[in-house]
Design a protein around this motif. Structure first.
Motif, PDB file in Angstrom:
ATOM      1  N   ARG A 157      -3.084  12.362 -11.024  1.00 43.02           N
ATOM      2  CA  ARG A 157      -3.187  11.310 -10.009  1.00 43.02           C
ATOM      3  C   ARG A 157      -2.979  11.975  -8.645  1.00 43.02           C
ATOM      4  O   ARG A 157      -2.203  12.917  -8.533  1.00 43.02           O
ATOM      5  CB  ARG A 157      -2.091  10.246 -10.182  1.00 43.02           C
ATOM      6  CG  ARG A 157      -2.108   9.533 -11.529  1.00 43.02           C
ATOM      7  CD  ARG A 157      -3.290   8.569 -11.682  1.00 43.02           C
ATOM      8  NE  ARG A 157      -3.269   7.884 -12.969  1.00 43.02           N
ATOM      9  CZ  ARG A 157      -3.781   8.373 -14.097  1.00 43.02           C
ATOM     10  NH1 ARG A 157      -4.364   9.572 -14.099  1.00 43.02           N
ATOM     11  NH2 ARG A 157      -3.726   7.697 -15.217  1.00 43.02           N
ATOM     12  N   VAL A 158      -3.673  11.471  -7.631  1.00 43.45           N
ATOM     13  CA  VAL A 158      -3.498  12.047  -6.296  1.00 43.45           C
ATOM     14  C   VAL A 158      -3.204  10.957  -5.276  1.00 43.45           C
ATOM     15  O   VAL A 158      -3.547   9.788  -5.470  1.00 43.45           O
ATOM     16  CB  VAL A 158      -4.743  12.842  -5.827  1.00 43.45           C
ATOM     17  CG1 VAL A 158      -5.011  14.040  -6.718  1.00 43.45           C
ATOM     18  CG2 VAL A 158      -5.975  11.958  -5.748  1.00 43.45           C
ATOM     19  N   CYS A 159      -2.579  11.381  -4.192  1.00 44.81           N
ATOM     20  CA  CYS A 159      -2.323  10.445  -3.098  1.00 44.81           C
ATOM     21  C   CYS A 159      -3.576  10.382  -2.228  1.00 44.81           C
ATOM     22  O   CYS A 159      -4.076  11.414  -1.786  1.00 44.81           O
ATOM     23  CB  CYS A 159      -1.128  10.931  -2.272  1.00 44.81           C
ATOM     24  SG  CYS A 159      -0.923   9.970  -0.768  1.00 44.81           S
ATOM     25  N   PRO A 160      -4.108   9.180  -1.961  1.00 41.06           N
ATOM     26  CA  PRO A 160      -5.328   9.079  -1.157  1.00 41.06           C
ATOM     27  C   PRO A 160      -5.081   9.451   0.307  1.00 41.06           C
ATOM     28  O   PRO A 160      -6.021   9.699   1.055  1.00 41.06           O
ATOM     29  CB  PRO A 160      -5.707   7.601  -1.271  1.00 41.06           C
ATOM     30  CG  PRO A 160      -4.436   6.901  -1.613  1.00 41.06           C
ATOM     31  CD  PRO A 160      -3.596   7.871  -2.393  1.00 41.06           C
ATOM     32  N   ASN A 161      -3.823   9.510   0.696  1.00 37.75           N
ATOM     33  CA  ASN A 161      -3.516   9.810   2.091  1.00 37.75           C
ATOM     34  C   ASN A 161      -3.220  11.285   2.314  1.00 37.75           C
ATOM     35  O   ASN A 161      -3.914  11.966   3.066  1.00 37.75           O
ATOM     36  CB  ASN A 161      -2.328   8.946   2.536  1.00 37.75           C
ATOM     37  CG  ASN A 161      -1.952   9.211   3.968  1.00 37.75           C
ATOM     38  OD1 ASN A 161      -2.834   9.275   4.838  1.00 37.75           O
ATOM     39  ND2 ASN A 161      -0.675   9.410   4.232  1.00 37.75           N
TER      40      ASN A 161
ATOM     41  N   GLU B  39       5.714  11.436  -1.044  1.00 34.85           N
ATOM     42  CA  GLU B  39       5.695  11.966   0.324  1.00 34.85           C
ATOM     43  C   GLU B  39       5.461  10.861   1.349  1.00 34.85           C
ATOM     44  O   GLU B  39       6.112  10.805   2.381  1.00 34.85           O
ATOM     45  CB  GLU B  39       4.566  12.997   0.502  1.00 34.85           C
ATOM     46  CG  GLU B  39       4.483  14.065  -0.572  1.00 34.85           C
ATOM     47  CD  GLU B  39       5.586  15.100  -0.449  1.00 34.85           C
ATOM     48  OE1 GLU B  39       6.051  15.326   0.678  1.00 34.85           O
ATOM     49  OE2 GLU B  39       5.986  15.648  -1.491  1.00 34.85           O
ATOM     50  N   CYS B  40       4.462   9.964   1.047  1.00 31.01           N
ATOM     51  CA  CYS B  40       4.107   9.026   2.106  1.00 31.01           C
ATOM     52  C   CYS B  40       3.864   7.585   1.628  1.00 31.01           C
ATOM     53  O   CYS B  40       3.507   6.731   2.439  1.00 31.01           O
ATOM     54  CB  CYS B  40       2.902   9.552   2.893  1.00 31.01           C
ATOM     55  SG  CYS B  40       1.433   9.720   1.912  1.00 31.01           S
ATOM     56  N   GLY B  41       4.016   7.324   0.328  1.00 25.81           N
ATOM     57  CA  GLY B  41       4.065   5.927  -0.119  1.00 25.81           C
ATOM     58  C   GLY B  41       2.888   5.240  -0.772  1.00 25.81           C
ATOM     59  O   GLY B  41       3.107   4.366  -1.609  1.00 25.81           O
ATOM     60  N   PRO B  42       1.604   5.570  -0.419  1.00 25.11           N
ATOM     61  CA  PRO B  42       0.519   4.755  -0.996  1.00 25.11           C
ATOM     62  C   PRO B  42       0.386   4.877  -2.509  1.00 25.11           C
ATOM     63  O   PRO B  42       0.896   5.841  -3.101  1.00 25.11           O
ATOM     64  CB  PRO B  42      -0.748   5.312  -0.336  1.00 25.11           C
ATOM     65  CG  PRO B  42      -0.349   6.341   0.598  1.00 25.11           C
ATOM     66  CD  PRO B  42       1.106   6.600   0.484  1.00 25.11           C
ATOM     67  N   GLU B  43      -0.305   3.913  -3.087  1.00 20.94           N
ATOM     68  CA  GLU B  43      -0.526   3.939  -4.532  1.00 20.94           C
ATOM     69  C   GLU B  43      -1.430   5.118  -4.901  1.00 20.94           C
ATOM     70  O   GLU B  43      -2.435   5.381  -4.227  1.00 20.94           O
ATOM     71  CB  GLU B  43      -1.199   2.621  -4.953  1.00 20.94           C
ATOM     72  CG  GLU B  43      -1.240   2.464  -6.455  1.00 20.94           C
ATOM     73  CD  GLU B  43      -1.870   1.136  -6.868  1.00 20.94           C
ATOM     74  OE1 GLU B  43      -2.360   1.055  -7.989  1.00 20.94           O
ATOM     75  OE2 GLU B  43      -1.864   0.197  -6.032  1.00 20.94           O
ATOM     76  N   LEU B  44      -1.045   5.814  -5.975  1.00 26.34           N
ATOM     77  CA  LEU B  44      -1.812   7.004  -6.383  1.00 26.34           C
ATOM     78  C   LEU B  44      -3.133   6.590  -7.027  1.00 26.34           C
ATOM     79  O   LEU B  44      -3.224   5.521  -7.620  1.00 26.34           O
ATOM     80  CB  LEU B  44      -0.987   7.852  -7.352  1.00 26.34           C
ATOM     81  CG  LEU B  44       0.365   8.314  -6.815  1.00 26.34           C
ATOM     82  CD1 LEU B  44       1.141   9.066  -7.895  1.00 26.34           C
ATOM     83  CD2 LEU B  44       0.190   9.206  -5.581  1.00 26.34           C
TER      84      LEU B  44
END
Ligand code: AMP
Length: 213
Positions: free
Chosen positions: A123-127, A147-152
């Motif tokens: 899974r990756v962070c889109p941000n 690191e920064c919160g968004p859904e993976l």
């Protein structure tokens, strides 16, 4: 110190790149991350790169070499850098050696089936592009980037069919770099099919053997 990490998709390049760049105080340069940023920003370069990326193919050497050379001229690269996922073709390797020359090339080695297994949990962070694995390296809080919160999310090119294509491309295009760098005496294989910690130990040993610690 100029280091390159090469290896098939999901061999752990990004994860190992973090501690290596920290240890040597050099910037991590991931051509994959740079290209994804161009795609997200809808730049001209991003438009040209997008189709190849979605299909699991390589982006053309002309684009990658130009982008990489411009990045390596930036101020933070003057004392070295860590290349993550580059070079990936003989043309890129030759362009790099005529411009700069690398000190160390580490090849993270993982078998095909292990890679396909790993990709299904990736899974990756889109941000911020941080990479997690739902079993081997889960985020602290469920499904959200530490690191920064968004859904993976699951990256488009992490689907099994695309992963198998990326593996094929790796064997055809990137494997020839093994003999190219072995001949220069700057190459080490790193067994990377075990845990993150085991791979780290193997990479540390390889760096020691190359006399760079
Ligand atoms: P990565 O995040 O390194 O796995 O890269 C994702 C995708 O970006 C690859 O499957 C390629 O389509 C493209 N890409 C990244 N680095 C390179 C490179 N050095 N040369 C060509 N294409 C690249």
């Amino acid at each position: 110190m100029k280091i390159a990490l090469i290896g098939p998709p999901a061999s752990g390049k990004g994860t190992q790149a973090k501690w290596i760049s920290g240890k040597f105080g050099i910037p991590r340069i991931s051509t994959g991350n740079m290209l994804r940023k161009h795609v997200a920003d809808r730049t001209e370069l991003g438009m040209l790169a997008q189709e190849a990326m979605n299909q699991g193919k390589l982006v053309s050497d002309d684009i990658v070499i130009k982008m990489m050379e411009a990045r390596l001229r930036e101020e933070d690269c003057k004392d070295g850098y860590l290349l993550d996922g580059c070079p990936r073709t003989m043309r890129q390797a030759r362009a790099l050696s005529s411009a700069e020359g690398l000190d160390v090339v580490l090849y993270l080695e993982v078998g095909d089936e292990e890679i396909v297994k790993r990709m299904s949990g990736r899974r990756v962070c889109p941000n911020c592009e941080a990479v997690y694995h739902i079993i081997n390296d889960p985020p602290g809080s469920e499904d959200a980037c530490d690191e920064c919160g968004p859904e993976l999310i699951i990256r488009k090119d992490d689907k099994e069919e695309t992963v198998r294509k990326r593996l094929e491309v790796f064997k055809e295009e990137t494997s020839p770099l093994v003999s190219f760098y072995s001949e220069k005496g700057i190459f080490r294989r790193v067994e990377a099919s075990g845990s993150i910690e085991d791979t780290k130990k193997n990479a540390e040993r390889a760096l020691e053997q190359l006399g760079n610690l």
